[in-house]
Design a protein around this motif. Structure first.
Motif, mmCIF file in Angstrom:
data_model
loop_
_atom_site.group_PDB
_atom_site.id
_atom_site.type_symbol
_atom_site.label_atom_id
_atom_site.label_comp_id
_atom_site.label_asym_id
_atom_site.label_seq_id
_atom_site.Cartn_x
_atom_site.Cartn_y
_atom_site.Cartn_z
ATOM 1 N N GLN A 171 15.553 -15.624 -56.298
ATOM 2 C CA GLN A 171 15.853 -15.212 -54.923
ATOM 3 C C GLN A 171 16.389 -13.995 -54.804
ATOM 4 O O GLN A 171 16.310 -13.370 -53.784
ATOM 5 C CB GLN A 171 16.781 -16.696 -54.472
ATOM 6 C CG GLN A 171 16.729 -16.751 -53.148
ATOM 7 C CD GLN A 171 17.377 -18.095 -52.739
ATOM 8 O OE1 GLN A 171 17.771 -18.825 -53.789
ATOM 9 N NE2 GLN A 171 17.192 -18.397 -51.467
ATOM 10 N N THR B 148 14.279 -11.223 -53.343
ATOM 11 C CA THR B 148 14.188 -11.451 -52.098
ATOM 12 C C THR B 148 15.234 -10.947 -51.330
ATOM 13 O O THR B 148 14.989 -10.024 -50.087
ATOM 14 C CB THR B 148 13.840 -12.932 -51.500
ATOM 15 O OG1 THR B 148 12.730 -13.410 -52.289
ATOM 16 C CG2 THR B 148 13.470 -12.973 -50.245
ATOM 17 N N GLU B 149 16.397 -11.091 -51.593
ATOM 18 C CA GLU B 149 17.548 -10.586 -50.880
ATOM 19 C C GLU B 149 17.741 -9.197 -51.138
ATOM 20 O O GLU B 149 18.191 -8.788 -50.121
ATOM 21 C CB GLU B 149 18.866 -11.195 -51.574
ATOM 22 C CG GLU B 149 18.818 -12.844 -51.378
ATOM 23 C CD GLU B 149 19.964 -13.092 -52.236
ATOM 24 O OE1 GLU B 149 20.825 -12.629 -53.417
ATOM 25 O OE2 GLU B 149 20.241 -14.791 -52.368
ATOM 26 N N LYS B 150 17.036 -8.494 -51.753
ATOM 27 C CA LYS B 150 16.984 -7.078 -52.060
ATOM 28 C C LYS B 150 16.008 -6.333 -51.562
ATOM 29 O O LYS B 150 15.765 -5.219 -51.513
ATOM 30 C CB LYS B 150 17.488 -6.768 -53.494
ATOM 31 C CG LYS B 150 18.736 -7.057 -54.051
ATOM 32 C CD LYS B 150 18.864 -6.453 -55.487
ATOM 33 C CE LYS B 150 20.387 -6.611 -55.928
ATOM 34 N NZ LYS B 150 21.323 -5.987 -55.372
#
Length: 381
Positions: free
Chosen positions: A273, A276-278
């Motif tokens: 995850q 995705t956050e980055k």
């Protein structure tokens, strides 16, 4: 090496194969075929189940049951396996390709309605990665325009859809017909193998006839007719008892298999995850109306070039992820008689979707290595 997929034995598969051979009947519709069909009818409340030699065969049976003829139009997603379309092309249908949703590979219901004409006969929603298409919206369209719905549930065993009124149904129990796969890459396997689900009783008899080469042989063996003969079109769609015996050995452990696969899926999601956050990749989206049967785990890369580099990097570590479908609108067969067209979301997934190794016996340490190497590629620790 960590392969993309690995077939497995979990229970009495080999014992049941031996029993089938010793019974003196290894052709279709023996005791293990019946056990498997009863299992699915009882567990998922499917009205009628017929095991087949493949999901492709089940789709071909559905096309015949829908009485598809030359000139009829069939709406299928562009982002799918060729069998979803080929089953209807064999009946002479004109294929009309619909785009995926923007956030997941499933067919977009808004695209379906835009494509419906007075020649449309069938809609084929494909539950990609075992995640439900928006079946409530699709069935409303089918009712509005008097169309058949054939669920391609090849990847969707043990997955569900929740309607707006709270009603929950197994995928495969919603459309008029549904096709499932037990190929060695699926959750529950038999090497090859599939099944047709028939949700309308008026098609039960004809489905049996089509499956038995166009004969009423099944009715004969039940004592309903005193002889059997050729009464319709059909083919030899029955699996051998060896396939059914292996399958039944797996079905006895379905909950164990599914629990393990969900654990693997959740670990991938939780650990990756951060990517995705980055902003490096997108992870699978599970809509509120759908459940997750943990059929596969995929990443959406930022470009086709990036995906290619990631595959090469992973293979250098002896890890074998794979991409998936080529949009059917870009296929060699379709382009023989049709102009090149772009179907944006489908082409997006064609170019960027990458499936990570996923199988029942995937070891914790091997999954840890896969996760570590994906993070290393993106320099995220």
């Amino acid at each position: 090496m960590i392969p993309f997929n690995k077939p497995f034995i979990i229970g009495k598969e080999l014992k049941y194969i031996e029993e089938a051979v010793k019974s003196g009947k290894i052709s279709g519709d023996g005791i293990f075929t019946k056990k498997c069909q009863d299992f699915f009818q009882d567990r998922y409340r499917f009205p009628k189940v017929l095991l087949t030699t493949s999901c492709t065969d089940a789709l071909e049976m559905a096309a015949i049951l829908c009485d598809v003829k030359a000139g009829d139009e069939v709406i299928v997603p562009s982002y799918t396996f060729v069998s979803s379309a080929n089953a209807f092309a064999l009946r002479g249908a004109m294929l009309v390709f619909a785009d995926s949703c923007s956030d997941n590979p499933n067919i977009d219901p808004k695209e379906i309605e835009r494509l419906i004409t007075d020649r449309t006969k069938v809609i084929v929603p494909v539950h990609y990665a075992g995640v439900a298409c928006d079946m409530e919206a699709i069935m409303k369209l089918a009712d509005k325009y008097n169309l058949f719905v054939v669920e391609d549930a090849a990847q969707a065993i043990d997955s569900y859809y929740t309607f707006s009124d709270g009603t929950k149904k197994a995928l495969g129990a919603i459309g008029h017909f549904a096709a499932f796969s037990f190929h060695e890459t699926k959750n529950i396997i038999a090497g090859e193998g599939g099944m047709l689900v028939v949700n309308d009783a008026k098609y039960f008899e004809r489905a049996e006839i089509i499956r038995e080469k166009g004969t009423n042989r099944s009715a004969f063996f039940r004592g309903e007719v005193n002889k059997y003969g050729w009464v319709d079109i059909g083919s030899s769609f029955l699996p051998s008892e060896i396939i059914s015996a292996f399958l039944y050995g797996q079905l006895e452990h379905m909950d164990e298999i599914q629990s393990k696969r969900i654990t693997i899926w959740n670990r991938y999601y939780e650990e990756l995850q951060i990517l995705t956050e980055k902003g490096y990749v997108d992870l699978p989206v599970i809509p509120d109306y759908a459940t997750n049967n943990a059929h596969m785990f995929y990443l959406i890369c930022r470009s086709c070039e990036e995906r290619t580099k990631l595959i090469e990097f992973m293979k250098e570590q002896d890890i074998h992820p794979v991409f998936h479908y080529l949009s059917l609108n870009k296929s060699e067969y379709f382009l023989k008689d049709n102009a090149k067209i772009d179907i944006l979301n489908s082409d997006h997934f064609t170019d960027r979707l990458l499936r990570l190794p996923f199988y029942y016996e995937l070891a914790y340490d091997d999954q840890e290595k896969i996760i570590e190497m994906v993070k290393k590629f993106y320099s995220v620790f």
